[in-house]
Design an enzyme around this catalytic site. Sequence first.
Site: not given
Length: 258
Positions: A32, A49, A143
């Site tokens: 965020d 972004h 991962l």
Amino acid sequence: MSRGDGVRDGVLDKGAAPHLAGIPVHVGIIMDGNGRWATARNLPRVEGHRRGVEALRRCVRAAREIGIRYLTIYSFSSENWSRPVGEVSELLGLLRRFLRHDLAELHSANVRVRIIGQRASLARDLCLLLDEAEALTRDNTGLTLVVAFNYGSRQEIADAAAKLAADAVAGLVKPEDITPDLLESRLSTAGIPDPDLIIRTSGEQRLSNFLLWQAAYAELVFLPIYWPEFDHAALLSAVQEYARRDRRFGGVAARTGS
Ligand code: IPE
Ligand code: IPE
Ligand code: MG
């Protein structure tokens, strides 16, 4: 999943911090603050972004280095459709570009990609890209990168309840047999351990419809930086904060692993 499992399972890549006890197995991140990062620099929100994607790349690399096994990133919520059309299409475009440009590299780094969230309303080319990312990396053993896109936890729980209701109507399950484990098996995160640690950047202190069921006993760490500023040191600081926490799971004594 316990902290001990994380230490045992976590194959520490080069550059890891082997002194760290209690590495979380699963970390969720609410990325965020992109808009505020850009606004503070007199840039358009979309620039935040774009820089956020670079932070995501740093984050995935850092997670591998630290030895985290599952990383779930909140990249677009089911409520984010309420943003201006231009911003929404930029966010959709960034996901497309991220997958197109980074998929081969993620695959060669042995990363397994999983996508959670509703796909039915997404454009067909994007759905195909999501399918391709999952199919290509399905057998990877490093991962697991879970991308929460068009994701909303309440909808996910309602969908799981609807599946169980359909099974009940079909006579496959009795209402009295419905347990938390059974409901959990119908969530989009089935098979993925609950998050041990949830990090939110930007200073906001809320979950915003992210992994509500799964986060029942997650440790929450709120970092006072905007997402485009996120790096290895930020992830490490959150993991160190996590390692200092005393997880009791409703009991009376700290768990020491196993
Ligand atoms: C996070 O940054 C990205 C998404 C929610 C998609 P924001 O765009 O929410 O940035 P702020 O919170 O407005 O600063
Ligand atoms: C949460 O951030 C969603 C993502 C990070 C993808 P928001 O910026 O949408 O959340 P609110 O509106 O501040 O709660
Ligand atoms: Mg925000």
